[in-house]
Enzyme design. Structure first.
Site, PDB file in Angstrom:
ATOM      1  N   ARG A 160       0.836  -1.220   0.000  1.00 49.21           N
ATOM      2  CA  ARG A 160       0.000   0.000   0.000  1.00 49.21           C
ATOM      3  C   ARG A 160       0.867   1.266   0.000  1.00 49.21           C
ATOM      4  O   ARG A 160       0.575   2.241   0.693  1.00 49.21           O
ATOM      5  CB  ARG A 160      -0.935   0.042   1.214  1.00 49.21           C
ATOM      6  CG  ARG A 160      -2.009  -1.005   1.219  1.00 49.21           C
ATOM      7  CD  ARG A 160      -2.956  -0.824   0.026  1.00 49.21           C
ATOM      8  NE  ARG A 160      -4.145  -1.626   0.205  1.00 49.21           N
ATOM      9  CZ  ARG A 160      -4.217  -2.930  -0.061  1.00 49.21           C
ATOM     10  NH1 ARG A 160      -3.164  -3.562  -0.557  1.00 49.21           N
ATOM     11  NH2 ARG A 160      -5.338  -3.589   0.129  1.00 49.21           N
ATOM     12  N   SER A 235     -10.633  -0.120   3.274  1.00 49.73           N
ATOM     13  CA  SER A 235      -9.793  -0.270   4.477  1.00 49.73           C
ATOM     14  C   SER A 235      -9.350   1.099   4.955  1.00 49.73           C
ATOM     15  O   SER A 235      -8.745   1.849   4.184  1.00 49.73           O
ATOM     16  CB  SER A 235      -8.536  -1.072   4.163  1.00 49.73           C
ATOM     17  OG  SER A 235      -8.860  -2.338   3.688  1.00 49.73           O
ATOM     18  N   GLU A 331      -4.545   4.063   6.302  1.00 48.91           N
ATOM     19  CA  GLU A 331      -4.201   3.846   4.901  1.00 48.91           C
ATOM     20  C   GLU A 331      -4.749   5.016   4.079  1.00 48.91           C
ATOM     21  O   GLU A 331      -4.212   5.382   3.049  1.00 48.91           O
ATOM     22  CB  GLU A 331      -4.839   2.527   4.442  1.00 48.91           C
ATOM     23  CG  GLU A 331      -4.440   2.104   3.061  1.00 48.91           C
ATOM     24  CD  GLU A 331      -5.495   1.263   2.388  1.00 48.91           C
ATOM     25  OE1 GLU A 331      -6.391   1.846   1.737  1.00 48.91           O
ATOM     26  OE2 GLU A 331      -5.421   0.036   2.494  1.00 48.91           O
TER      27      GLU A 331
HETATM   28  N1  EPU Z   1     -10.509 -10.130  10.362  1.00 46.53           N
HETATM   29  C1  EPU Z   1     -11.148 -10.159  11.597  1.00 46.53           C
HETATM   30  N2  EPU Z   1     -12.138  -9.228  11.802  1.00 46.53           N
HETATM   31  C2  EPU Z   1     -12.521  -8.348  10.875  1.00 46.53           C
HETATM   32  C3  EPU Z   1     -11.869  -8.336   9.626  1.00 46.53           C
HETATM   33  C4  EPU Z   1     -10.859  -9.255   9.383  1.00 46.53           C
HETATM   34  O1  EPU Z   1     -10.847 -10.944  12.462  1.00 46.53           O
HETATM   35  O2  EPU Z   1     -13.455  -7.565  11.141  1.00 46.53           O
HETATM   36  C5  EPU Z   1      -9.490 -11.154  10.094  1.00 46.53           C
HETATM   37  C6  EPU Z   1     -10.119 -12.291   9.278  1.00 46.53           C
HETATM   38  O3  EPU Z   1     -10.483 -13.330  10.111  1.00 46.53           O
HETATM   39  C7  EPU Z   1      -9.056 -12.718   8.327  1.00 46.53           C
HETATM   40  C8  EPU Z   1      -8.094 -11.563   8.287  1.00 46.53           C
HETATM   41  O4  EPU Z   1      -8.498 -10.621   9.260  1.00 46.53           O
HETATM   42  O5  EPU Z   1      -8.365 -13.822   8.842  1.00 46.53           O
HETATM   43  C9  EPU Z   1      -8.003 -10.957   6.909  1.00 46.53           C
HETATM   44  O6  EPU Z   1      -9.255 -10.399   6.536  1.00 46.53           O
HETATM   45  P1  EPU Z   1      -9.620 -10.055   5.003  1.00 46.53           P
HETATM   46  O7  EPU Z   1      -9.298 -11.201   4.133  1.00 46.53           O
HETATM   47  O8  EPU Z   1     -11.002  -9.514   4.986  1.00 46.53           O
HETATM   48  O9  EPU Z   1      -8.576  -8.987   4.586  1.00 46.53           O
HETATM   49  P2  EPU Z   1      -7.939  -7.722   5.314  1.00 46.53           P
HETATM   50  O10 EPU Z   1      -6.523  -8.032   5.650  1.00 46.53           O
HETATM   51  O11 EPU Z   1      -8.817  -7.254   6.415  1.00 46.53           O
HETATM   52  C10 EPU Z   1      -6.973  -6.732   3.100  1.00 46.53           C
HETATM   53  C11 EPU Z   1      -6.980  -5.445   2.350  1.00 46.53           C
HETATM   54  C12 EPU Z   1      -8.307  -5.260   1.626  1.00 46.53           C
HETATM   55  C13 EPU Z   1      -8.494  -6.419   0.660  1.00 46.53           C
HETATM   56  C14 EPU Z   1      -8.452  -7.712   1.458  1.00 46.53           C
HETATM   57  C15 EPU Z   1      -8.513  -8.919   0.547  1.00 46.53           C
HETATM   58  C16 EPU Z   1      -5.486  -3.971   3.576  1.00 46.53           C
HETATM   59  C17 EPU Z   1      -5.367  -2.765   4.441  1.00 46.53           C
HETATM   60  N3  EPU Z   1      -6.725  -4.331   3.253  1.00 46.53           N
HETATM   61  O12 EPU Z   1      -7.952  -6.640   4.124  1.00 46.53           O
HETATM   62  O13 EPU Z   1      -8.220  -4.076   0.868  1.00 46.53           O
HETATM   63  O14 EPU Z   1      -9.718  -6.305  -0.042  1.00 46.53           O
HETATM   64  O15 EPU Z   1      -7.214  -7.801   2.197  1.00 46.53           O
HETATM   65  O16 EPU Z   1      -7.321  -9.034  -0.147  1.00 46.53           O
HETATM   66  O17 EPU Z   1      -4.469  -4.545   3.196  1.00 46.53           O
HETATM   67  C18 EPU Z   1      -8.769  -1.751   0.746  1.00 46.53           C
HETATM   68  O18 EPU Z   1      -7.548  -1.548   0.695  1.00 46.53           O
HETATM   69  O19 EPU Z   1      -9.604  -0.815   0.712  1.00 46.53           O
HETATM   70  C19 EPU Z   1      -9.231  -3.128   0.900  1.00 46.53           C
HETATM   71  C20 EPU Z   1     -10.507  -3.394   1.074  1.00 46.53           C
END
Ligand code: EPU
Length: 335
Positions: A160, A235, A331
């Site tokens: 990012r 995010s 972010e």
């Molecule tokens: N999780 C929780 N609680 C929550 C959300 C997530 O426990 O409320 C845990 C989930 O259990 C999971 C882990 O966090 O094991 C990862 O969650 P998720 O796959 O939803 O992805 P993320 O790391 O929360 C990132 C990106 C997103 C992108 C997703 C999918 C960043 C800051 N965000 O989110 O990007 O869509 O991965 O690849 O890296 C964005 O940048 O606007 C965005 C949505």
């Protein structure tokens, strides 16, 4: 034509009611250069307004980049080079590419924002990042009004992150981006998250890129709020990277902690998990809140000010730091 005292509400996906002292929309590099010639300072470039928290009115000139165009530059072997205008809506570009059967960005379906904003934070989702398909970009330097070319190395992409968040922050307007995509034998990325499971439930056993794009759209729509309905910027925080010792300490009190190993031996812990453990998920504060299905997303339920959202963000940052000793970083760009 430069307008005065323009409401920015239609131009930011958080739906915040800030105003621009001066505002114009540009459809070509030439129009951009002529807007810059007005000399009004400071200049703020707006793409889709999907990664920006406006906490106050903007005093200078806001330029909405509406430079369009999508063209096939060249094909060489299995690679096709596509040049896209900075003002093109990212998902419109993805749909055009998927429709043509070109591979590489299907996992980046439905990411809000524009093509010109995408390299700034090296957008990424489901195991793919913009840098994986990026060739070069053109950008006009706001001070000198000259068009410059930045190749992959020049952009210094990170998680990012790029040079446009550091030395070149606020200094350029990205007018076009060129991508390298595959024509056939696509390398699909299906292992991240729920992609495989979603394909299976759609009855797909041999996925084409259109199937992957459709699955990503389904997953994103089920977890992330549609900005047209509830204001948000995706995010709000980056997933923090920390030393393994910090993770091990957290594991003592929270054995179920989620983490990903990084190549350098450190670990990434999902900010959404940390925020949820601190009890913020689904919590509403005035007109703002932490989204009920994904704690990483802050929302405007209607009528929120940018300062309200910022206050909520910093309350979350402090609470996560008190509980886990990790300081989250936004972010989203805060103005
Ligand atoms: N999780 C929780 N609680 C929550 C959300 C997530 O426990 O409320 C845990 C989930 O259990 C999971 C882990 O966090 O094991 C990862 O969650 P998720 O796959 O939803 O992805 P993320 O790391 O929360 C990132 C990106 C997103 C992108 C997703 C999918 C960043 C800051 N965000 O989110 O990007 O869509 O991965 O690849 O890296 C964005 O940048 O606007 C965005 C949505």
């Amino acid at each position: 034509m430069i307008q005065q005292n323009t409401p920015l509400l239609p131009y930011n996906t958080f739906g915040l009611a800030a105003r621009a002292a001066h505002f114009t929309e540009v459809f070509s590099v030439r129009e951009l250069q002529s807007a810059l010639q007005s000399g009004i300072q400071p200049v703020l470039i707006l793409g889709g307004g999907s990664n920006m928290l406006l906490t106050q009115d903007v005093s200078g000139l806001v330029i909405k980049n509406a430079i369009g165009g999508m063209e096939l530059v060249r094909t060489a072997g299995n690679t096709v080079l596509v040049k896209v205008g900075g003002g093109v809506v990212w998902h419109d570009f993805v749909c055009w590419v998927v429709d043509k059967g070109y591979g590489g960005i299907e996992n980046l379906s439905l990411i809000p924002g524009t093509v010109g904003a995408a390299p700034v934070q090296n957008i990424g989702a489901y195991g793919v990042e913009l840098k994986d398909v990026f060739v070069e970009l053109e950008a006009v330097e706001l001070a000198g009004r000259q068009l410059h070319v930045f190749n992959h190395a020049d952009c210094r992409f990170g998680y990012r992150d790029s040079i446009f968040k550091h030395e070149n922050k606020g200094k350029y307007c990205i007018t076009s981006v060129t991508f390298a995509l595959t024509r056939q034998d696509h390398q699909l990325h299906l292992s991240y998250g729920d992609i495989q499971k979603t394909l299976e439930s759609n009855g797909v056993t041999q996925p084409a890129i259109a199937d992957v794009s459709k699955a990503v759209i389904q997953i994103r729509s089920s977890k992330l709020p549609d900005p047209a309905v509830i204001g948000n910027c995706g995010s709000f925080f980056k997933n923090p990277e920390t030393d393994r010792a910090v993770l091990e300490k957290i594991r003592l009190s929270h054995p179920q902690v989620v983490s990903y190993n990084l190549p350098d031996g450190r670990v990434k812990i999902p900010a959404g998990w940390l925020i949820e453990q601190c009890g913020w998920k689904g919590k509403r504060v005035g007109n703002t809140g932490c989204y009920e299905k994904q704690a990483l997303v802050l929302v405007n339920y209607g009528g929120a000010t940018g300062s309200e959202v910022k206050n909520l963000a910093y309350a979350i940052i402090d609470s996560v730091e008190r509980t886990f000793g990790i300081r989250l970083e936004p972010e989203v760009n805060i103005f």
